[in-house]
Design an enzyme around this catalytic site. Structure first.
Site, PDB file in Angstrom:
ATOM      1  CD  GLU A   1      25.434  45.701  53.490  1.00  0.00           C
ATOM      2  OE1 GLU A   1      26.550  46.046  54.518  1.00  0.00           O
ATOM      3  OE2 GLU A   1      25.239  46.282  52.540  1.00  0.00           O
TER       4      GLU A   1
ATOM      5  CG  HIS B   1      29.573  46.829  43.058  1.00  0.00           C
ATOM      6  ND1 HIS B   1      30.702  47.582  43.176  1.00  0.00           N
ATOM      7  CD2 HIS B   1      28.626  47.421  44.000  1.00  0.00           C
ATOM      8  CE1 HIS B   1      30.601  48.553  44.089  1.00  0.00           C
ATOM      9  NE2 HIS B   1      29.591  48.514  44.844  1.00  0.00           N
TER      10      HIS B   1
END
Lengths: 373, 343
Positions: free
Chosen positions: B71, B140
């Protein structure tokens, strides 16, 4: 005794309506009602409308409860004379419900014609066709900021013996947002091209507001195509125009402000539903929609006046013509219908605003059918 | 116009903006379907939940590409691409992964316009999934929009339906500032009528999905649907609610919230993010400070407990606000007035 019992069923306000919600009963169970009396308010995804009783009698049962949403054709209540027994009414309801559940699926399928997209030159137009038959077709032209949904209470009524066509003008509804020069003449040229594309050679033209001016332009340039003219609160016959409406329609971007602007459209302000306001806000968010409206407003109403005088077109039009206007029109004054030749009948509807086709659909439909005979 | 899912609405927004503007590119993990690897199948995935499927096939490898699982590198690359003339839409997959690239977002993208004296623009969109209810466990499932809302220089969008998602994503792509666009992963199959044509919904303009006289409910993202459900049930008992979907948490349409609270005098806020320093506390503070006199009852927040999102289905269900909890919060603020009158 079933011939003495009248079912009250969910009406179909327009081609796209598949279900409606009964927002309120206006008369209690057991009350006497006259044919034509508003007995309930029915809300669709487009508007809320009073529902007029199809017959006279005693409202023996309210089947639908307030707040309930039911498919078109579903039983809302039962009218009958007091002499009819409760047992007969129960039997009638039981039979109706049994028949309805088996028929309804097939019915809604058949009626639910979706609009189609038609290419006309560089443009794509959203077109709603209905009806078939040998009688001369009818074409509906909506006004500034409208769309083919403006004819939801009319198109079906005219479609019993003929083909009918409504469509979204360029810049409106689901049609291409390119409005060209934005003049009635420009829209009339597009309309003529659409008729050619649909292989319609002669048509009764119904035009509302700016659509009235477009109908007149069409009669000027293609008189052979225009079998008759029905002009509803038309532009083109005078100079005045409520610019608070035009400017407000363009600039209002919130529900509250737009609702105030839309109130100009109707005499009965309760007709402007939340959904109607929301639909217009959604339309204006489409790429190009706002610029299109601005172009049209500038071309048709420069300096706050109507740009074009189409009176000569109407007075010299060879075919039959009529004017329909709401007496309480707040957008274009019904005074514009004055001083026309006697051969052009003028229907003035009391307590009616700028959209008689919605507010007084039955009267407007009767007048349209009469001229299209 | 036809019925489209939340997923299709987002896909259509991306496709139409890519057609309109060649500067719009997509980057992220698995959004193109692994074509970067030797054994990859082209356009196989379209992101983990299939949102970008078909776009690689239509626009090719130069405009839709998979990135390494890093990321920090690809969000950094997206920020740089935005600052130098492209309009990238980077997919962060789960918003929970923002920890790996927060500097790129918080200290770089969000600061450029301000620190370069208004001369730099960063037209970047970061799309990410958020939210509990998907059985995806604590790493998540978070709803981190308050985290981004906290950072000046970012715009933060939390769409509540397919129609909203398409219009707000198009607006996000056309916006010249970095926009965080958060998609509730439980909503991808929700359907409604969505126009085929492109359209944009302005930021900072709340939507009233219900209008009522008794209680104002402010809800975010998926919670708007629960608030509507509760409002419809309450309506039958004669309690009418206004439901506000602010659409964007930054900018926040505080004027509409204050106006509605002034009309109803009661406020319930529904927020599925962790309860400390979230949108519920933010809105509560706003109203307490600026509309105190209008309040007829204490402000109620319907929020999860301050705990990681549980994995166990029964616990996750208990964790998340739902229509029943909103309904009882509304009833409690209505009852408060009664108790006061009786006294």
């Amino acid at each position: 005794m079933t011939d003495l019992i009248t079912p009250i069923t969910m009406p179909k306000f327009g081609l796209a309506m598949t279900e409606g919600k009964i927002t309120s009963w206006n008369i209690p169970s057991g009350a006497q009602v006259e044919a034509g009396q508003e007995i309930a308010d029915i809300e669709t995804t487009k508007i809320t409308n009073g529902y007029e009783s199809p017959a006279s009698g005693t409202l023996r049962r309210q089947i639908a409860t307030e707040g309930e949403t039911l498919p078109v054709g579903a039983l809302l209540g039962v009218l009958a004379e007091p002499a009819v027994s409760d047992a007969d009414i129960d039997a009638f309801i039981a039979k109706f419900q049994a028949d309805f559940s088996s028929d309804s699926a097939a019915d809604t399928q058949a009626d639910h014609a979706e609009p189609i997209m038609v290419s006309v030159g560089d443009l794509t137009l959203r077109v709603q066709e209905a009806g078939q038959g040998d009688a001369t077709p009818v074409l509906f032209i909506h006004g500034f900021g409208g769309d083919l949904g403006n004819w939801m209470l009319n198109q079906n009524a005219l479609s019993t013996d003929r083909r009918t066509v409504s469509f979204d003008l360029p810049g409106h509804g689901g049609s291409s947002k390119n409005v060209g020069d934005g003049t009635p003449a420009g829209f009339a040229a597009t309309t003529a091209a659409l008729l050619d594309k649909l292989e319609i050679t002669s048509v009764h033209v119904v035009g509302h507001s700016l659509g009235g001016a477009i109908a007149l332009e069409l009669a000027k340039t293609c008189p052979q195509k225009v079998a008759s003219l029905s002009l509803i609160a038309p532009a083109g016959l005078g100079q005045g125009i409520n610019m608070d409406f035009i400017d407000g329609f363009i600039s209002a971007d919130r529900r509250k402000t737009l609702e105030l602007v839309l109130n100009y459209l109707v005499h009965d302000k309760t007709l402007i539903s939340r959904k109607m306001v929301e639909d217009i806000i959604r339309f204006k968010r489409l790429d190009g929609a706002l610029q299109g409206l601005q172009t049209i407003a500038k071309a048709c109403f420069p300096n706050g006046r109507q740009a074009e005088d189409l009176r000569p077109v109407l007075t010299s039009f060879a075919g039959p013509a009529q004017i329909i206007w709401g007496e309480a029109d707040e957008i274009i004054s019904p005074n514009d219908a004055r001083n026309l030749p006697d051969t052009i009948p003028v229907t003035l509807l009391p307590q009616t605003g700028h959209m008689p086709q919605l507010e007084k659909a039955a009267d407007v439909n009767a007048a349209l059918i009469k001229l299209a005979k | 116009m036809s019925k489209k899912s939340f997923r299709q609405a987002i896909n259509e927004a991306l496709r139409q903006e890519m057609q309109r503007d060649p500067r719009v590119i997509l980057m992220g993990e698995d959004i193109a379907g692994g074509q970067g690897g030797s054994a990859g199948v082209v356009d196989a995935w379209g992101g983990v939940l299939g949102v970008t499927k078909g776009l690689y096939t239509e626009f090719g490898a130069e405009r839709v590409f998979d990135t390494p699982i890093s990321e920090a590198s690809y969000i950094g690359a997206a920020v740089g691409a935005a600052a130098t003339g492209l309009r990238p839409v980077a997919e962060l997959m789960f918003v929970d992964f923002v920890g790996c690239c927060l500097d790129q977002i918080m200290n770089q993208a969000a600061k450029f316009r301000y620190m370069f004296g208004g001369k730099a623009r960063t037209p970047l969109v970061i799309r990410a999934m958020y939210g509990a209810g998907f059985n995806a466990a604590a790493q998540h499932s978070q709803a981190l929009y308050p985290l981004f809302t906290h950072i000046p220089g970012l715009k933060v969008v939390v769409p509540s339906s397919p129609y909203e998602a398409k219009g707000l994503l198009i607006e996000a792509i056309r916006d010249d500032d970095p926009v965080i666009f958060l998609e509730n992963k439980v909503m991808y199959d929700d359907e409604e009528e969505v126009p085929d044509e492109p359209y944009s919904i302005p930021f900072g303009e709340a939507n009233l999905t219900r209008e009522g006289d008794d209680v104002t409910i402010v809800a975010f993202g998926r919670m708007v649907n629960f608030a509507n459900e509760a409002a419809d049930r309450l309506e039958k008992d004669g309690i009418s609610c206004t439901v506000i979907d602010p659409r964007t948490t930054s900018p926040l349409d505080s004027a509409t919230i204050l106006e509605c609270v002034e009309d109803t005098g009661r406020l319930v806020i529904v927020d599925e993010s962790s309860p400390r320093c979230n949108m519920a506390t933010d809105v509560a503070a706003l109203v307490a400070e600026q509309a105190f006199d209008a309040l007829k009852a204490p402000i109620r927040q319907v929020v999860p407990p301050h705990t990681p999102v549980p994995f166990a289905t029964v616990l996750e269900k208990l964790y998340l606000p739902d229509a029943a909890r909103i309904e009882s919060a509304v009833r409690s603020v209505m009852a408060y007035k009664k108790a006061k009158q009786d006294a």
